[in-house]
Write an enzyme that holds these catalytic residues in place. Structure first.
Site, PDB file in Angstrom:
ATOM      1  N   ASP A  97       0.826  -1.199   0.000  1.00 38.97           N
ATOM      2  CA  ASP A  97       0.000   0.000   0.000  1.00 38.97           C
ATOM      3  C   ASP A  97       0.867   1.258   0.000  1.00 38.97           C
ATOM      4  OD1 ASP A  97      -1.907  -1.871   0.207  1.00 38.97           O
ATOM      5  OD2 ASP A  97      -2.861  -1.078   2.027  1.00 38.97           O
ATOM      6  N   ASP A 133       0.929   4.329  -2.541  1.00 42.47           N
ATOM      7  CA  ASP A 133       0.748   5.725  -2.128  1.00 42.47           C
ATOM      8  C   ASP A 133       1.835   6.629  -2.694  1.00 42.47           C
ATOM      9  OD1 ASP A 133      -1.519   5.187  -0.777  1.00 42.47           O
ATOM     10  OD2 ASP A 133      -0.558   5.016   1.203  1.00 42.47           O
ATOM     11  N   SER A 146     -35.915  -4.838 -15.227  1.00 42.16           N
ATOM     12  CA  SER A 146     -35.597  -5.729 -14.115  1.00 42.16           C
ATOM     13  C   SER A 146     -35.864  -7.160 -14.583  1.00 42.16           C
ATOM     14  CB  SER A 146     -36.403  -5.358 -12.883  1.00 42.16           C
ATOM     15  OG  SER A 146     -37.751  -5.568 -13.146  1.00 42.16           O
ATOM     16  N   LEU A 147     -35.791  -8.086 -13.677  1.00 41.39           N
ATOM     17  CA  LEU A 147     -35.949  -9.483 -14.064  1.00 41.39           C
ATOM     18  C   LEU A 147     -37.180 -10.076 -13.417  1.00 41.39           C
ATOM     19  CD1 LEU A 147     -32.260 -10.685 -13.584  1.00 41.39           C
ATOM     20  CD2 LEU A 147     -33.412 -10.192 -15.742  1.00 41.39           C
ATOM     21  N   GLU A 158     -25.227 -16.691 -12.998  1.00 44.36           N
ATOM     22  CA  GLU A 158     -24.390 -15.722 -12.282  1.00 44.36           C
ATOM     23  C   GLU A 158     -25.007 -15.456 -10.923  1.00 44.36           C
ATOM     24  OE1 GLU A 158     -24.286 -12.068 -14.602  1.00 44.36           O
ATOM     25  OE2 GLU A 158     -24.253 -13.281 -16.410  1.00 44.36           O
ATOM     26  N   LYS A 205     -26.603 -13.170  -8.144  1.00 43.17           N
ATOM     27  CA  LYS A 205     -27.375 -11.936  -8.184  1.00 43.17           C
ATOM     28  C   LYS A 205     -26.956 -11.076  -6.999  1.00 43.17           C
ATOM     29  CE  LYS A 205     -32.178 -10.346  -8.527  1.00 43.17           C
ATOM     30  NZ  LYS A 205     -31.924  -9.149  -7.783  1.00 43.17           N
ATOM     31  N   ASP A 255     -26.635  -8.017  -4.475  1.00 42.09           N
ATOM     32  CA  ASP A 255     -27.675  -7.164  -3.927  1.00 42.09           C
ATOM     33  C   ASP A 255     -27.139  -5.756  -3.718  1.00 42.09           C
ATOM     34  OD1 ASP A 255     -30.115  -6.477  -3.064  1.00 42.09           O
ATOM     35  OD2 ASP A 255     -29.981  -7.471  -1.116  1.00 42.09           O
ATOM     36  N   ARG A 315     -30.112   3.464 -12.126  1.00 40.70           N
ATOM     37  CA  ARG A 315     -31.263   2.868 -12.808  1.00 40.70           C
ATOM     38  C   ARG A 315     -32.449   3.825 -12.847  1.00 40.70           C
ATOM     39  NH1 ARG A 315     -35.847  -0.180 -11.803  1.00 40.70           N
ATOM     40  NH2 ARG A 315     -36.280  -1.572 -13.531  1.00 40.70           N
ATOM     41  N   GLU A 348     -23.679  -3.850 -11.228  1.00 42.75           N
ATOM     42  CA  GLU A 348     -24.223  -3.619  -9.898  1.00 42.75           C
ATOM     43  C   GLU A 348     -23.188  -2.912  -9.018  1.00 42.75           C
ATOM     44  OE1 GLU A 348     -27.268  -4.614  -9.773  1.00 42.75           O
ATOM     45  OE2 GLU A 348     -27.847  -4.913  -7.689  1.00 42.75           O
ATOM     46  N   TYR A 356     -19.606  -4.432 -10.176  1.00 42.36           N
ATOM     47  CA  TYR A 356     -19.538  -5.702 -10.887  1.00 42.36           C
ATOM     48  C   TYR A 356     -20.291  -5.562 -12.199  1.00 42.36           C
ATOM     49  CZ  TYR A 356     -17.881  -8.103  -6.720  1.00 42.36           C
ATOM     50  OH  TYR A 356     -17.146  -8.522  -5.650  1.00 42.36           O
ATOM     51  N   LYS A 365     -34.689 -16.374  -6.719  1.00 43.33           N
ATOM     52  CA  LYS A 365     -34.495 -15.653  -5.456  1.00 43.33           C
ATOM     53  C   LYS A 365     -34.414 -16.621  -4.294  1.00 43.33           C
ATOM     54  CE  LYS A 365     -35.540 -11.118  -6.003  1.00 43.33           C
ATOM     55  NZ  LYS A 365     -35.719 -10.088  -5.119  1.00 43.33           N
ATOM     56  N   CYS A 391     -50.574   8.438  25.270  1.00 43.59           N
ATOM     57  CA  CYS A 391     -49.584   8.478  24.202  1.00 43.59           C
ATOM     58  C   CYS A 391     -48.180   8.573  24.789  1.00 43.59           C
ATOM     59  CB  CYS A 391     -49.845   9.671  23.290  1.00 43.59           C
ATOM     60  SG  CYS A 391     -48.529   9.939  22.097  1.00 43.59           S
ATOM     61  N   CYS A 451     -46.825  12.339  23.826  1.00 43.80           N
ATOM     62  CA  CYS A 451     -47.390  13.592  24.327  1.00 43.80           C
ATOM     63  C   CYS A 451     -48.268  13.401  25.556  1.00 43.80           C
ATOM     64  CB  CYS A 451     -48.188  14.281  23.229  1.00 43.80           C
ATOM     65  SG  CYS A 451     -49.732  13.424  22.861  1.00 43.80           S
ATOM     66  N   CYS A 483     -53.446   7.973  18.981  1.00 44.37           N
ATOM     67  CA  CYS A 483     -53.363   9.168  19.812  1.00 44.37           C
ATOM     68  C   CYS A 483     -54.227  10.200  19.108  1.00 44.37           C
ATOM     69  CB  CYS A 483     -51.916   9.657  19.892  1.00 44.37           C
ATOM     70  SG  CYS A 483     -51.780  11.342  20.519  1.00 44.37           S
ATOM     71  N   CYS A 498     -49.763  16.429  18.752  1.00 49.00           N
ATOM     72  CA  CYS A 498     -48.761  15.518  19.301  1.00 49.00           C
ATOM     73  C   CYS A 498     -47.496  15.626  18.439  1.00 49.00           C
ATOM     74  CB  CYS A 498     -49.295  14.100  19.290  1.00 49.00           C
ATOM     75  SG  CYS A 498     -48.054  12.861  19.683  1.00 49.00           S
TER      76      CYS A 498
HETATM   77  S1  IVH Z   1     -28.995  -8.913 -15.442  1.00 47.21           S
HETATM   78  C1  IVH Z   1     -31.601  -7.359 -18.791  1.00 47.21           C
HETATM   79  N1  IVH Z   1     -27.213  -9.924 -13.783  1.00 47.21           N
HETATM   80  O1  IVH Z   1     -30.896  -7.651 -10.252  1.00 47.21           O
HETATM   81  C2  IVH Z   1     -30.558  -7.685 -17.761  1.00 47.21           C
HETATM   82  N2  IVH Z   1     -28.829  -8.406 -12.908  1.00 47.21           N
HETATM   83  O2  IVH Z   1     -33.909  -8.057 -10.559  1.00 47.21           O
HETATM   84  C3  IVH Z   1     -31.006  -7.343 -16.395  1.00 47.21           C
HETATM   85  N3  IVH Z   1     -28.548  -7.905 -10.532  1.00 47.21           N
HETATM   86  O3  IVH Z   1     -31.827  -4.700 -11.915  1.00 47.21           O
HETATM   87  C4  IVH Z   1     -30.073  -7.542 -15.306  1.00 47.21           C
HETATM   88  N4  IVH Z   1     -26.791  -9.188 -10.193  1.00 47.21           N
HETATM   89  O4  IVH Z   1     -29.725  -4.641 -10.436  1.00 47.21           O
HETATM   90  C5  IVH Z   1     -28.277  -9.109 -13.922  1.00 47.21           C
HETATM   91  N5  IVH Z   1     -25.572 -10.859 -12.442  1.00 47.21           N
HETATM   92  C6  IVH Z   1     -26.620 -10.052 -12.582  1.00 47.21           C
HETATM   93  C7  IVH Z   1     -27.146  -9.308 -11.494  1.00 47.21           C
HETATM   94  C8  IVH Z   1     -28.257  -8.507 -11.709  1.00 47.21           C
HETATM   95  C9  IVH Z   1     -27.644  -8.334  -9.645  1.00 47.21           C
HETATM   96  C10 IVH Z   1     -29.672  -6.981 -10.223  1.00 47.21           C
HETATM   97  C11 IVH Z   1     -29.810  -5.838 -11.183  1.00 47.21           C
HETATM   98  C12 IVH Z   1     -31.205  -5.938 -11.766  1.00 47.21           C
HETATM   99  C13 IVH Z   1     -31.890  -6.797 -10.758  1.00 47.21           C
HETATM  100  C14 IVH Z   1     -32.979  -7.590 -11.448  1.00 47.21           C
END
Ligand code: IVH
Length: 666
Positions: free
Chosen positions: A31, A35, A80-81, A111, A113, A115, A134, A173, A223, A314, A406, A409, A424, A429
């Site tokens: 490190d 630096d 979204s998915l 892959e 997912k 969070d 997004r 993400e 990522y 999920k 309450c 108050c 209340c 309040c």
């Molecule tokens: S693919 C059209 N890949 O999950 C492609 N999403 O519920 C759409 N997420 O909005 C996304 N890891 O924020 C994809 N390996 C991954 C992911 C991923 C996390 C999130 C992403 C998306 C949400 C979908």
């Protein structure tokens, strides 16, 4: 060597070490050595400001603070998915894919997912150019400066090739790993700040900070999981290849991915990581399966909301058991008392939980819960943890009793027949007042950005604000006197309060927080009665003449306006020049005269009725269905078949920003 060449060669060396450290997790130097290199570059750039480039590693420490974020349109919807919550739903997804591909062989990429929050990053000439959150999928916030501070996002593409010279966009993400999350919360606790509930909220909050310098210190990761070229062009034949390309050019792509040939393989991958997720450095909430072939992805296409070629498997909510140490009550905006369980802290899927809501007295009865019992609690995603059931009764258990007074108050508590909640009934309040102000100031109501909980708390506790109407007589000095308040933020709050005076009547009606009167009802009431006064004077019978207003809602509105304090509030809001009249009068020769609009999907800031009203005020017409005669289709998030039709007819499709431009032009 010229300073420019010297700087460039230093940058190359630093970039390489950053990639080794942040992306590959395999540093070659200490490190301190890093630096030293960084300092050399900083010194050189300070002495020769003309050699600084926007992709220099020195920008990672964050530049100047800013006022707010610009809204920016996505190049294509950030979808979204669809979710699969169990094995059956995953198999159903696979069956649908198989059917739609009518017997062709196909394979998946599985892959993790992660969070966090998704972010689009655009590159041009091999350099990072812009990042957009997004948002609602169509329009997000431009967070370029903050994104630059994320070490695992390359600012310049490594090992450039012909592809990387073309403009391209990466989606991925933004996450905060457990270590950074825990460090941040510890530090916040020390400084008497509230803790972030989970790493995702912490990542979202950090990415949207106005000071990039602070974002830089938060250590976010990026990522990448998706890549495409200009105008949505695909760059590879398979998704797997695009991930490999991203990896080879400096992006961090999660190495935990796998090709799966069957639904069984995919399920095995899901199960494997469900068991192993605790060992990961970051939070995941499932697995994403994507059809690998881009040609097949095309063939499968999209629904209005999500691709048909991908699914999110999920993980089920995590359950843990812990002891209920106490039960306290919170007072909400409507005066409703909510019992809250205080728990012996437990770690549930990445977060320490020490409280859970119990909703109301009946819920406690249903659970058969007493203080001292051991309970099962559950947390799924960002949902507040909930008590699922009593696991074991405590030896010294003590029943909970709803207070008669309450806790804030001391006012009277009443539980009306047929209602689950005890309330209340003191309108003044302070707990109710804080909540009312929070509601009043919120997005979609009076939009007073900057007036957050901590500030409201101080305004009420100091006695400066005893009613929402007091907001309109606050002075800059008063706001400046609050803790941790800078001149800029104070001016900002004042300006936003001032601006709210011009918001249309439906907003003012919904700002009052009348029970059962949300955005839509407020809109209908404004249309029916035309003014606040007419609404306030309406009888229960009159009220029921309005669309969608039944006896219960009518009674609630009438009761609100019968209350003397509320009448006083209305008078004061009128004196503060809030909008009390509903104005939709179509202007004969307004600037939008002769133009026909169709609205579809959710716009980022305007409600559909507001957009309609604004178009009509300017002489334009809004129709329900798309035809050749439509001049503009205004599309927001999750726009449906109307958008497809517009594309088919080759009509002009615009978003809210362009619509606002049309308004401004007129
Ligand atoms: S693919 C059209 N890949 O999950 C492609 N999403 O519920 C759409 N997420 O909005 C996304 N890891 O924020 C994809 N390996 C991954 C992911 C991923 C996390 C999130 C992403 C998306 C949400 C979908």
């Amino acid at each position: 060597m010229s300073p420019a060449t010297q700087a460039e060669s230093l940058r190359q060396i630093i970039r390489r070490h950053e990639h080794l450290y942040y992306v590959l997790d395999a540093p070659e130097i200490s490190d301190q050595e890093y630096d030293v290199l960084m300092r050399q570059l900083q010194k050189l750039e300070q002495e020769h400001p003309e050699v600084v480039t926007p992709d220099s590693p020195t920008v990672r420490v964050g530049g100047k603070a800013r006022e707010g974020f610009r809204k920016a349109a996505h190049s294509s919807q950030m979808l979204s998915l669809e979710n699969a919550l169990d094995e059956g739903e995953l198999r159903a997804f696979d069956a649908r894919v198989r059917e739609l591909l009518s017997g062709e062989p196909y394979r998946y990429v599985a892959e993790l997912k992660m969070d966090g929050l998704s972010m689009a990053a655009r590159f041009r000439d091999g350099r990072f150019e812009m990042a957009i959150t997004r948002g609602d999928g169509s329009i997000g916030e431009e967070v370029t400066e903050n994104a630059r501070t994320i070490r695992s996002l390359p600012l310049r593409i490594e090992n450039g090739d012909s592809l990387s010279d073309e403009p391209f966009e990466v989606r991925g993400e933004v996450v905060m790993n457990h270590k950074a999350f825990q460090r941040l919360n510890l530090e916040r606790e020390k400084n008497d700040l509230t803790r972030f509930a989970n790493p995702r909220n912490a990542a979202a909050g950090s990415l949207r900070l106005l000071e990039p310098g602070v974002t830089a210190a938060r250590r976010l990761d990026y990522y990448a999981y998706f890549l495409f070229g200009e105008d949505g062009r695909t760059l590879f034949d398979s998704h797997w290849d695009s991930l490999e390309w991203l990896t080879a050019h400096g992006f961090m792509v999660n190495p935990r991915r796998q090709i799966c040939l069957t639904a069984d393989d995919a399920l095995a991958f899901c199960r494997e990581w469900e068991l192993q997720r605790q060992a990961l450095a970051y939070e995941i909430d499932g697995v994403v399966l994507k059809v690998d072939s881009i040609v097949q992805q095309r063939a499968l296409g999209y629904t209005a909301k999500a691709p048909r070629w991908a699914i999110a498997f999920k993980y089920a909510a995590k359950q843990e058991s812990t002891e209920v140490l106490d039960i306290s009550v919170q007072v909400g905006r409507t005066g409703a008392l909510t019992p809250v369980a205080h728990l012996a802290p437990v770690f549930v899927s990445g977060v320490t939980v020490s409280r859970a809501t119990l909703h109301n007295e009946d819920e406690i009865g249903r659970l058969g819960l007493q203080i001292g019992d051991t309970v099962i609690i559950e947390r799924s995603g960002d949902v507040i943890p909930k008590v699922v059931r009593v696991k074991m009764q405590g030896t010294h258990r003590k029943p909970f009793q709803m207070p008669r007074e309450c806790p804030v108050c001391g006012g009277e508590i009443v539980r009306e027949e047929g209602e689950a909640a005890s309330r209340c009934i003191n309108l003044n309040c302070p707990a109710r007042l804080k909540e009312s102000i929070g509601h009043f100031a919120s997005r979609g109501v009076m939009n007073i950005d900057g007036l957050g909980d901590a500030i409201i708390e101080q305004l009420v506790d100091s006695g400066m604000v005893k009613s929402v109407a007091d907001l309109y007589s606050l002075t800059g000095d008063q706001i400046m006197s609050l803790e941790r308040m800078g001149q800029k933020s104070a001016a900002n709050i004042l300006r936003n309060i001032d601006r709210s005076r011009d918001l249309p009547l439906p907003r003012v009606i919904s700002s009052l927080g009348i029970r059962f009167v949300g955005e839509r009802t407020a809109e209908l009431l404004a249309e029916h009665f035309g003014s606040m006064e007419a609404l306030a004077d309406a009888s229960v019978e009159d009220l029921q003449q309005a669309q969608e207003v039944g006896p219960k809602v009518a009674e609630s509105i009438s009761a609100f306006f019968r209350e003397h304090h509320n009448r006083e509030l209305i008078d004061r809001l009128k004196a503060a020049s809030l909008t009390f009249e509903h104005t939709i009068k179509r202007v004969k020769d307004g600037p939008l005269q002769g133009l026909t609009f169709v609205l579809t999907g959710t716009l980022p800031t305007l409600t559909r009725d507001e957009a309609k009203q604004q178009i009509e005020i300017r002489g334009g017409k809004v129709t329900a269905s798309v035809s050749k005669k439509t001049s503009y289709v205004v599309a927001g998030a999750e726009a449906g078949s109307k958008l497809d039709k517009a594309v088919e007819l080759n009509l002009k499709v615009i978003g809210e920003p362009e619509l606002l431009e049309l308004f401004a032009a007129g």
